[in-house]
Design a protein around this motif. Sequence first.
Motif, PDB file in Angstrom:
ATOM      1  N   THR A 166       1.082  -1.094   0.054  1.00  5.55           N
ATOM      2  CA  THR A 166       0.058  -0.032   0.002  1.00  5.55           C
ATOM      3  C   THR A 166       0.939   1.113  -0.102  1.00  5.55           C
ATOM      4  OG1 THR A 166       0.062  -0.013   2.464  1.00  5.55           O
ATOM      5  CG2 THR A 166      -1.653  -1.304   1.485  1.00  5.55           C
ATOM      6  N   PRO A 167       0.376   2.345  -0.218  1.00  6.48           N
ATOM      7  CA  PRO A 167       1.431   3.798  -0.305  1.00  6.48           C
ATOM      8  C   PRO A 167       1.895   3.743   1.016  1.00  6.48           C
ATOM      9  CG  PRO A 167      -0.659   3.930  -1.690  1.00  6.48           C
ATOM     10  CD  PRO A 167      -0.992   2.616  -0.945  1.00  6.48           C
ATOM     11  N   ASP A 168       1.099   3.488   2.308  1.00 11.04           N
ATOM     12  CA  ASP A 168       1.460   3.672   3.634  1.00 11.04           C
ATOM     13  C   ASP A 168       2.469   2.638   3.912  1.00 11.04           C
ATOM     14  OD1 ASP A 168      -0.354   5.620   4.170  1.00 11.04           O
ATOM     15  OD2 ASP A 168      -1.661   4.315   5.587  1.00 11.04           O
ATOM     16  N   LEU A 169       2.852   1.465   3.596  1.00 12.09           N
ATOM     17  CA  LEU A 169       3.882   0.571   3.493  1.00 12.09           C
ATOM     18  C   LEU A 169       4.958   1.173   2.697  1.00 12.09           C
ATOM     19  CD1 LEU A 169       1.965  -2.941   3.433  1.00 12.09           C
ATOM     20  CD2 LEU A 169       2.947  -1.722   5.502  1.00 12.09           C
ATOM     21  N   VAL A 170       4.944   1.715   1.492  1.00 16.91           N
ATOM     22  CA  VAL A 170       5.951   2.003   0.885  1.00 16.91           C
ATOM     23  C   VAL A 170       6.621   3.158   1.352  1.00 16.91           C
ATOM     24  CG1 VAL A 170       6.636   3.270  -1.337  1.00 16.91           C
ATOM     25  CG2 VAL A 170       4.946   1.355  -1.598  1.00 16.91           C
ATOM     26  N   ASP A 171       5.749   4.106   2.007  1.00 15.41           N
ATOM     27  CA  ASP A 171       6.454   5.286   2.808  1.00 15.41           C
ATOM     28  C   ASP A 171       7.236   4.634   3.971  1.00 15.41           C
ATOM     29  OD1 ASP A 171       5.264   7.223   0.875  1.00 15.41           O
ATOM     30  OD2 ASP A 171       3.491   7.423   2.341  1.00 15.41           O
ATOM     31  N   GLU A 172       6.515   3.556   4.540  1.00 22.59           N
ATOM     32  CA  GLU A 172       7.313   2.967   5.554  1.00 22.59           C
ATOM     33  C   GLU A 172       8.756   2.455   5.303  1.00 22.59           C
ATOM     34  OE1 GLU A 172       4.667   0.569   8.099  1.00 22.59           O
ATOM     35  OE2 GLU A 172       3.277   1.961   8.021  1.00 22.59           O
ATOM     36  N   LEU A 173       8.820   1.610   4.112  1.00 24.39           N
ATOM     37  CA  LEU A 173       9.817   1.145   3.795  1.00 24.39           C
ATOM     38  C   LEU A 173      10.931   2.279   3.262  1.00 24.39           C
ATOM     39  CD1 LEU A 173       8.416  -1.544   1.159  1.00 24.39           C
ATOM     40  CD2 LEU A 173       9.818  -1.838   3.367  1.00 24.39           C
ATOM     41  N   ASN A 174      10.414   3.389   2.400  1.00 23.28           N
ATOM     42  CA  ASN A 174      11.342   4.514   2.232  1.00 23.28           C
ATOM     43  C   ASN A 174      11.910   4.994   3.620  1.00 23.28           C
ATOM     44  OD1 ASN A 174      11.128   4.358  -0.526  1.00 23.28           O
ATOM     45  ND2 ASN A 174       9.069   5.511  -0.416  1.00 23.28           N
ATOM     46  N   THR A 175      11.178   5.146   4.690  1.00 24.70           N
ATOM     47  CA  THR A 175      11.788   5.535   5.756  1.00 24.70           C
ATOM     48  C   THR A 175      12.962   4.596   6.279  1.00 24.70           C
ATOM     49  OG1 THR A 175       9.596   6.694   6.069  1.00 24.70           O
ATOM     50  CG2 THR A 175      11.220   6.381   8.162  1.00 24.70           C
ATOM     51  N   LEU A 176      12.707   3.534   6.370  1.00 29.36           N
ATOM     52  CA  LEU A 176      13.447   2.417   6.900  1.00 29.36           C
ATOM     53  C   LEU A 176      14.897   2.648   5.885  1.00 29.36           C
ATOM     54  CD1 LEU A 176      11.467  -0.488   7.604  1.00 29.36           C
ATOM     55  CD2 LEU A 176      12.613   0.717   9.077  1.00 29.36           C
ATOM     56  N   VAL A 177      15.043   2.850   4.968  1.00 33.31           N
ATOM     57  CA  VAL A 177      16.152   2.864   4.013  1.00 33.31           C
ATOM     58  C   VAL A 177      16.977   4.317   4.305  1.00 33.31           C
ATOM     59  CG1 VAL A 177      15.281   1.560   2.145  1.00 33.31           C
ATOM     60  CG2 VAL A 177      15.079   3.708   1.802  1.00 33.31           C
ATOM     61  N   PHE A 178      16.524   5.109   4.963  1.00 27.79           N
ATOM     62  CA  PHE A 178      17.283   6.329   5.361  1.00 27.79           C
ATOM     63  C   PHE A 178      18.416   5.751   6.392  1.00 27.79           C
ATOM     64  CE2 PHE A 178      13.360   9.013   4.557  1.00 27.79           C
ATOM     65  CZ  PHE A 178      14.010   9.514   3.380  1.00 27.79           C
TER      66      PHE A 178
END
Length: 85
Positions: A4-16
Amino acid sequence: MPFTPDLVDELNTLVFFDLGSTQQGIKIHKTADPAIIAATRRLHAKGLLTLVDGGYLTSIGRDAAEHAQAVLTILSSTPSLTTGS
């Protein structure tokens, strides 16, 4: 279940997160993208981050970040074309 878009945002945060050091966290400022602010809050609520605005990865958060970064590396690599005979 698709991402979902929310999960993608969470994944993008984790890669920081820099996985080379356990002494380095992140701070998400109030001027950041609202989607990233919300993702950081969700990751904290799920027990993956120590602070609501980032902080450090918890043990399970580190596992998740390692997997997220591995998926990103795999999917970002140039595919090798193989031919079957």
